[in-house]
Design a protein around this motif. Structure first.
Motif, mmCIF file in Angstrom:
data_model
loop_
_atom_site.group_PDB
_atom_site.id
_atom_site.type_symbol
_atom_site.label_atom_id
_atom_site.label_comp_id
_atom_site.label_asym_id
_atom_site.label_seq_id
_atom_site.Cartn_x
_atom_site.Cartn_y
_atom_site.Cartn_z
ATOM 1 N N PRO A 146 -13.351 1.182 13.856
ATOM 2 C CA PRO A 146 -12.005 0.837 13.411
ATOM 3 C C PRO A 146 -11.318 -0.130 14.376
ATOM 4 C CG PRO A 146 -12.034 3.058 14.289
ATOM 5 C CD PRO A 146 -13.458 2.603 14.246
ATOM 6 N N ALA A 147 -10.456 -0.964 13.806
ATOM 7 C CA ALA A 147 -9.787 -2.008 14.579
ATOM 8 C C ALA A 147 -8.522 -1.495 15.262
ATOM 9 C CB ALA A 147 -9.450 -3.182 13.666
ATOM 10 N N THR A 148 -8.617 -0.321 15.878
ATOM 11 C CA THR A 148 -7.514 0.153 16.704
ATOM 12 C C THR A 148 -7.519 -0.627 18.021
ATOM 13 O OG1 THR A 148 -8.963 1.830 17.660
ATOM 14 C CG2 THR A 148 -7.660 2.480 15.730
ATOM 15 N N TYR A 338 6.988 -6.502 8.029
ATOM 16 C CA TYR A 338 5.525 -6.615 7.945
ATOM 17 C C TYR A 338 4.857 -5.755 9.015
ATOM 18 C CZ TYR A 338 0.921 -8.897 8.156
ATOM 19 O OH TYR A 338 -0.429 -9.163 8.168
ATOM 20 N N THR A 339 5.371 -5.817 10.235
ATOM 21 C CA THR A 339 4.767 -5.078 11.343
ATOM 22 C C THR A 339 4.844 -3.580 11.111
ATOM 23 O OG1 THR A 339 5.347 -6.845 12.891
ATOM 24 C CG2 THR A 339 4.818 -4.692 13.832
ATOM 25 N N LYS A 340 6.002 -3.098 10.631
ATOM 26 C CA LYS A 340 6.130 -1.660 10.371
ATOM 27 C C LYS A 340 5.162 -1.209 9.279
ATOM 28 C CE LYS A 340 10.911 -0.981 11.883
ATOM 29 N NZ LYS A 340 12.299 -0.653 11.467
ATOM 30 N N VAL A 341 5.002 -2.046 8.239
ATOM 31 C CA VAL A 341 4.075 -1.706 7.160
ATOM 32 C C VAL A 341 2.648 -1.622 7.680
ATOM 33 C CG1 VAL A 341 2.997 -2.580 5.042
ATOM 34 C CG2 VAL A 341 5.486 -2.595 5.265
ATOM 35 N N THR A 342 2.203 -2.636 8.404
ATOM 36 C CA THR A 342 0.801 -2.656 8.845
ATOM 37 C C THR A 342 0.529 -1.611 9.927
ATOM 38 O OG1 THR A 342 1.299 -4.502 10.369
ATOM 39 C CG2 THR A 342 0.434 -5.051 8.175
ATOM 40 N N ASP A 343 1.495 -1.381 10.815
ATOM 41 C CA ASP A 343 1.314 -0.321 11.822
ATOM 42 C C ASP A 343 1.181 1.042 11.145
ATOM 43 O OD1 ASP A 343 1.444 -2.165 13.855
ATOM 44 O OD2 ASP A 343 3.444 -1.576 14.560
ATOM 45 N N GLN A 344 2.033 1.273 10.141
ATOM 46 C CA GLN A 344 1.971 2.545 9.418
ATOM 47 C C GLN A 344 0.637 2.711 8.707
ATOM 48 O OE1 GLN A 344 5.379 3.527 6.917
ATOM 49 N NE2 GLN A 344 4.038 4.541 5.426
ATOM 50 N N GLU A 346 -2.281 1.387 9.437
ATOM 51 C CA GLU A 346 -3.372 1.655 10.380
ATOM 52 C C GLU A 346 -3.365 3.118 10.806
ATOM 53 O OE1 GLU A 346 -4.189 0.857 14.987
ATOM 54 O OE2 GLU A 346 -4.187 -1.013 13.821
ATOM 55 N N ALA A 347 -2.167 3.619 11.174
ATOM 56 C CA ALA A 347 -2.078 5.017 11.608
ATOM 57 C C ALA A 347 -2.508 5.963 10.489
ATOM 58 C CB ALA A 347 -0.647 5.331 12.058
ATOM 59 N N GLU A 348 -2.047 5.689 9.270
ATOM 60 C CA GLU A 348 -2.421 6.530 8.129
ATOM 61 C C GLU A 348 -3.913 6.419 7.826
ATOM 62 O OE1 GLU A 348 1.807 6.464 5.634
ATOM 63 O OE2 GLU A 348 0.094 5.288 4.938
ATOM 64 N N GLY A 349 -4.470 5.219 7.980
ATOM 65 C CA GLY A 349 -5.893 5.037 7.719
ATOM 66 C C GLY A 349 -6.750 5.888 8.633
ATOM 67 N N VAL A 350 -6.407 5.886 9.922
ATOM 68 C CA VAL A 350 -7.147 6.725 10.875
ATOM 69 C C VAL A 350 -6.965 8.195 10.527
ATOM 70 C CG1 VAL A 350 -7.311 7.432 13.288
ATOM 71 C CG2 VAL A 350 -7.034 5.009 12.733
ATOM 72 N N GLU A 351 -5.728 8.594 10.197
ATOM 73 C CA GLU A 351 -5.454 9.997 9.860
ATOM 74 C C GLU A 351 -6.233 10.444 8.621
ATOM 75 O OE1 GLU A 351 -1.253 10.278 9.392
ATOM 76 O OE2 GLU A 351 -0.839 9.968 11.532
ATOM 77 N N LYS A 352 -6.289 9.565 7.616
ATOM 78 C CA LYS A 352 -7.001 9.916 6.389
ATOM 79 C C LYS A 352 -8.498 10.096 6.649
ATOM 80 C CE LYS A 352 -3.798 7.724 3.128
ATOM 81 N NZ LYS A 352 -3.551 6.550 2.269
ATOM 82 N N PHE A 353 -9.079 9.221 7.456
ATOM 83 C CA PHE A 353 -10.499 9.348 7.769
ATOM 84 C C PHE A 353 -10.759 10.582 8.628
ATOM 85 C CE2 PHE A 353 -11.993 4.662 7.140
ATOM 86 C CZ PHE A 353 -11.933 4.858 5.770
#
Length: 374
Positions: A146-148, A338-344, A346-353
């Motif tokens: 992941p691109a964290t 835009y930044t708040k959307v993409t940061d959110q 990414e965080a949700e993507g990691v949490e979902k996985f």
């Protein structure tokens, strides 16, 4: 026997799009379904993630025999999951070997993800990536990282070791540029170590529909005509600007030096290309993002829609960057960050996985316990 590719797939390939399936299961492998998709529908690669493996395990009895063997051997749950998933990926790699050879290693690829619990741990990600590649032991395997922020140096080190990488969970343009930089860093290190750069491949998985889902929700909360008119536009605009960044980075002298040494460009991969909103055309994240040297990895439902009625009208990305930027500017004018959307995302993507991985571990543990009682 491979037949002629269906017209929409052939049209996408003519543009330069590789069509991959976003799904893998033991059932697909054992039934011959995956081979059939290769032979008759023209798919040239497969991606997996924790959610896909969790769903595969929960569906049917395909893993029962192996789980029984693992239980008898006293295998713990983490090692059992490792064995189940790497076996599936290895078998899929073998099915795609002719595609891999016919495309000089560009396609015929199968991806497997590092344990998502390690998304913020650089050192452990590098170690597990190396173990996954060694265990699958097939040249076609892509290790998904992941691109964290912590993933970026892991991407560099994994590529430097000569392991091909699928960078996943990319949402923002800034992070995508950092991913491309990490890729180039890795190839520079590999070159310095004397590795053959032509054998190291990479894709950068830029997520699309999730951007629309999040932005659309915010637009609907605003509720004005101007806001509602922008629904369904952010994901494609964001991806088109990512492609602009790709063109810029891979035209630099820094990259050219590596390409002269045999380096292969890191291809943009459009991920999350199944529409979430049924009001949208079900092929829009495929046809509207057709561009040279890209991958589109799609769930089977989207693949079937493409085969049934997609109208592929050539490159729909190159040169449409002002139009795409205008969409993001209009969102900013409405107060959508835009930044708040993409940061959110990414965080949700990691949490979902992570949540899917926890379900996978729980399901495997339950099956191991059952097998142990038999």
């Amino acid at each position: 026997m491979t037949t002629a590719k269906p017209a929409p797939i052939a049209a996408l390939e003519e543009v330069g799009v590789s069509v991959w399936l976003d799904d893998l299961s033991r059932e697909r492998l054992d039934s011959g379904n995956l081979q059939e998709l290769i032979d008759t529908k023209g798919i040239v690669g497969v991606t997996t993630n924790p959610s896909i493996f969790q769903a595969a395990l929960a569906d049917g009895e395909a893993y029962t025999d192996q789980l029984t063997e693992l239980a008898a051997a006293g295998t713990d749950v983490d090692e059992a999951v490792f064995a189940l998933t790497t076996d599936d990926v290895r078998e899929a790699c073998d099915l795609f070997r002719p595609v891999y050879e016919a495309t000089d290693g560009v396609d015929g690829r199968v991806s497997i993800e590092v344990d998502p619990r390690l998304a913020r741990d650089t050192e452990q990600t590098v170690e597990v990536a190396a173990r996954l590649a060694q265990t699958v032991d097939r040249p076609q395997v892509y290790i998904k990282i992941p691109a964290t922020e912590q993933g970026l140096p892991a991407i560099t080190e994994t590529l430097a070791a000569g392991i091909s990488v699928n960078v996943t969970l990319i949402f923002s343009l800034e992070r995508y540029r950092a991913v491309m930089n990490a890729f180039i860093d890795g190839l520079e290190k590999a070159h310095a170590a004397g590795r053959d750069l032509s054998t190291i491949h990479s894709v950068a998985s830029f997520f699309v529909s999730r951007v629309d889902s999040e932005v659309d929700e915010r637009l609907e909360q605003i509720g004005t005509d101007a806001a509602l008119a922008l629904r369904g536009k952010a994901g494609i605009a964001n991806a088109r600007l990512a492609y602009q960044a790709y063109e810029e980075v891979f035209a630099t002298p820094r990259w050219q030096r590596l390409e002269d040494e045999g380096g292969r460009r890191q291809r943009p991969l459009w991920a999350s290309t199944g529409v979430k909103n049924p009001d949208y055309p079900d092929t829009m994240y495929v046809t509207d993002l057709a561009a040279p040297n890209t991958v589109n990895t799609m769930p089977e439902k989207t693949l079937d829609a493409v085969l049934d009625h997609a109208e592929v009208a050539g490159d729909q990305v190159s040169g449409r960057y002002d139009e795409a930027q205008q969409v993001l500017d209009q969102l900013a004018d409405l107060g959508i960050s835009y930044t708040k959307v993409t940061d959110q995302l990414e965080a949700e993507g990691v949490e979902k996985f992570e949540a899917s991985w926890a379900e996978l571990l729980s399901g495997v543990q339950e099956e191991l316990d059952k097998a142990g009682r038999r």
